[in-house]
Design a protein around this motif. Structure first.
Motif, PDB file in Angstrom:
ATOM      1  N   ARG A 335       8.147  -3.609   5.791  1.00 48.44           N
ATOM      2  CA  ARG A 335       8.817  -4.394   4.740  1.00 48.44           C
ATOM      3  C   ARG A 335       9.979  -5.203   5.305  1.00 48.44           C
ATOM      4  O   ARG A 335      10.153  -6.381   4.975  1.00 48.44           O
ATOM      5  N   ALA A 336      10.780  -4.564   6.161  1.00 45.24           N
ATOM      6  CA  ALA A 336      11.958  -5.260   6.700  1.00 45.24           C
ATOM      7  C   ALA A 336      11.549  -6.486   7.499  1.00 45.24           C
ATOM      8  O   ALA A 336      12.266  -7.485   7.517  1.00 45.24           O
ATOM      9  N   LEU A 337      10.394  -6.386   8.169  1.00 44.05           N
ATOM     10  CA  LEU A 337       9.955  -7.486   9.021  1.00 44.05           C
ATOM     11  C   LEU A 337       8.979  -8.423   8.293  1.00 44.05           C
ATOM     12  O   LEU A 337       8.374  -9.292   8.908  1.00 44.05           O
ATOM     13  N   ASN A 338       8.834  -8.177   6.991  1.00 45.78           N
ATOM     14  CA  ASN A 338       7.953  -9.005   6.156  1.00 45.78           C
ATOM     15  C   ASN A 338       6.499  -8.979   6.625  1.00 45.78           C
ATOM     16  O   ASN A 338       5.828 -10.002   6.704  1.00 45.78           O
ATOM     17  N   LYS A 339       6.020  -7.770   6.962  1.00 45.07           N
ATOM     18  CA  LYS A 339       4.645  -7.607   7.407  1.00 45.07           C
ATOM     19  C   LYS A 339       3.831  -6.707   6.477  1.00 45.07           C
ATOM     20  O   LYS A 339       2.674  -6.403   6.742  1.00 45.07           O
ATOM     21  N   TYR A 340       4.449  -6.268   5.396  1.00 42.54           N
ATOM     22  CA  TYR A 340       3.752  -5.314   4.527  1.00 42.54           C
ATOM     23  C   TYR A 340       2.665  -6.008   3.700  1.00 42.54           C
ATOM     24  O   TYR A 340       2.896  -7.059   3.115  1.00 42.54           O
ATOM     25  N   ARG A 341       1.489  -5.388   3.653  1.00 39.93           N
ATOM     26  CA  ARG A 341       0.412  -5.823   2.763  1.00 39.93           C
ATOM     27  C   ARG A 341      -0.349  -4.604   2.305  1.00 39.93           C
ATOM     28  O   ARG A 341      -0.430  -3.613   3.035  1.00 39.93           O
ATOM     29  N   GLU A 342      -0.936  -4.685   1.145  1.00 38.54           N
ATOM     30  CA  GLU A 342      -1.829  -3.620   0.695  1.00 38.54           C
ATOM     31  C   GLU A 342      -2.984  -4.229  -0.065  1.00 38.54           C
ATOM     32  O   GLU A 342      -2.900  -5.371  -0.530  1.00 38.54           O
ATOM     33  N   GLU A 343      -4.061  -3.462  -0.169  1.00 39.42           N
ATOM     34  CA  GLU A 343      -5.269  -3.966  -0.808  1.00 39.42           C
ATOM     35  C   GLU A 343      -5.991  -2.798  -1.471  1.00 39.42           C
ATOM     36  O   GLU A 343      -6.111  -1.724  -0.888  1.00 39.42           O
ATOM     37  N   ALA A 344      -6.469  -3.026  -2.679  1.00 42.70           N
ATOM     38  CA  ALA A 344      -7.238  -1.987  -3.386  1.00 42.70           C
ATOM     39  C   ALA A 344      -8.714  -2.127  -3.055  1.00 42.70           C
ATOM     40  O   ALA A 344      -9.216  -3.234  -2.854  1.00 42.70           O
ATOM     41  N   TYR A 345      -9.404  -1.002  -2.998  1.00 45.99           N
ATOM     42  CA  TYR A 345     -10.865  -0.984  -2.781  1.00 45.99           C
ATOM     43  C   TYR A 345     -11.517  -1.176  -4.139  1.00 45.99           C
ATOM     44  O   TYR A 345     -11.355  -0.334  -5.026  1.00 45.99           O
ATOM     45  N   THR A 346     -12.217  -2.282  -4.295  1.00 44.77           N
ATOM     46  CA  THR A 346     -12.660  -2.616  -5.656  1.00 44.77           C
ATOM     47  C   THR A 346     -14.106  -2.215  -5.946  1.00 44.77           C
ATOM     48  O   THR A 346     -14.494  -2.072  -7.098  1.00 44.77           O
ATOM     49  N   GLU A 347     -14.918  -2.037  -4.893  1.00 43.53           N
ATOM     50  CA  GLU A 347     -16.324  -1.689  -5.131  1.00 43.53           C
ATOM     51  C   GLU A 347     -16.465  -0.236  -5.591  1.00 43.53           C
ATOM     52  O   GLU A 347     -15.575   0.584  -5.346  1.00 43.53           O
TER      53      GLU A 347
END
Ligand code: 1HN
Length: 367
Positions: A335-347
């Motif tokens: 987060r501090a380095l602005n690299k955070y991402r997340e993704e939900a598994y939708t299938e």
């Protein structure tokens, strides 16, 4: 006349210690993270037996200072690293033993697994360690551990050592004596700051690191039960709580955040993935976590790694008892380095299909 060739060009680059991007592109800028760390699990029966034998055979000596046995992720080339950023270990202290005082720029947390009469002193504040307590160690704070009883103590260590060393930012200093003088009332910071929503009015806020060194299990459990009573939960992590700095609301460390999560009886969460990596300790219960399609069965005491960007979902195998998981995660760095991402598994209603089962110590079986 000499005509240049690409072969000659590349060999000249090599002799000048230069490398062309156009031959490296896939490794240098992958389209999504390709973690080298593997999802892995260590059984408590193995961890305990090896820690106990270490306690019998290996004294604590100045230099090492700690009888800590690190989780070495098999994907990380023989290093004592659980993930690219996190060190996780089992630490064993015999009864009446002292782990001498020192300080370092590595940031640290401890989660107490078992024992009675053992203590940590952080910056003169002495706290007795009970099962389920979480103790923090901000950078450059003096700390020593000891036992005032005949019983051994065992806990999980979490530190940012791999990151600290990658950044060439490690400093370490031994204390002039074995243990620090205790300068505060026993459990002083827990008493003074442990009711997080109230703050001594005459003091400034302690924004960078929590003013409190020990997060007592009784308070943690109360928070879990209270949130569960409300019926509030994450679809991915069920009743998951982050330990916070009560003065800032932020994570306990700049590089490590800690979670406690209760999987209520029968719960099976949906899968998602995040850029951060995590190391889990099973505090209570039994169940399983599916990581990138591989099923990891766990029970009380086991530790496991969820690498970055790996799909994962949790399942409490009991329909009557709660399962409780403690974890350390490198999310604050992302987060501090602005690299955070997340993704939900939708299938498939958020559930992965299981393509393998983890066999402790051996690896994976296909199903
Ligand atoms: C350390 O200081 C502790 O204080 C535990 O308990 C593990 C691993 C590497 C370097 C320092 C502790 C550690 C450590």
């Amino acid at each position: 006349m000499i005509t240049d060739t690409t072969d000659r060009l590349y060999s000249d680059m090599q002799s000048h210690h230069l490398m062309p991007l156009w031959t490296l592109e896939k490794d240098i800028l992958p389209w999504s993270p390709k973690p080298k760390a593997l999802p892995w699990l260590w059984k408590w029966s193995d961890l305990y037996e090896i820690a106990e034998r270490s306690g019998a055979l290996v004294p604590i000596e100045r230099g090492g200072d700690r009888r800590a046995i690190a989780l070495a992720n098999p994907g990380l080339g023989g290093l004592p690293h659980a993930t690219p950023t996190l060190w996780a270990a089992v630490q064993w202290l015999n009864g009446r033993e002292v782990a001498p005082a020192h300080r370092h720029t590595a940031q640290a947390v401890r989660f107490i697994i078992d024992g009675q009469g053992a203590f940590s002193t952080v910056e003169g504040d002495k706290v007795y360690l009970e099962r389920g307590d979480m103790v923090i160690n901000p950078p450059w704070y003096w700390h020593d551990h000891g036992s005032d009883s005949d019983e051994r103590a065992v806990w999980m260590d979490g530190l940012d050592i791999p990151l600290n060393n990658y950044l060439d930012a490690s400093f370490f200093e031994p204390y002039k004596g074995e243990t620090q003088a205790v300068s505060a009332v026993l459990d002083g910071t827990a008493l003074k700051y442990g009711v997080g929503q109230m703050r001594p009015a005459w003091e400034p806020r302690s924004a960078q690191y929590p003013p409190i060194f020990a997060y007592k299990w009784a308070e943690t459990e109360r928070a879990l039960n209270n949130v569960a009573k409300v019926g509030a939960a994450s679809p991915f992590d069920d009743v998951a709580l982050e330990y916070t700095n009560p003065h800032s609301g932020g994570p306990v460390m700049d590089t490590i955040t800690c979670w406690i999560q209760m999987l209520r009886p029968g719960v099976h969460t949906q899968a998602h993935r995040q850029v951060n990596s995590a190391v889990y300790y099973v505090f209570e219960g039994r169940g399983l976590t599916v990581i990138n399609g591989i099923r990891f069965d766990w029970e009380k005491g086991d530790m496991f790694v969820i690498p970055g960007w790996a799909w994962h979902e949790h399942c409490n195998a009991s329909s009557e008892e709660r399962a409780t998981l403690f974890s350390i995660q490198d999310t604050p760095v992302m987060r501090a380095l602005n690299k955070y991402r997340e993704e939900a598994y939708t299938e498939n209603d958020g559930h992965q299909s299981v393509t393998g089962v983890f066999r402790p110590a051996a690896g994976f079986d296909k199903v």
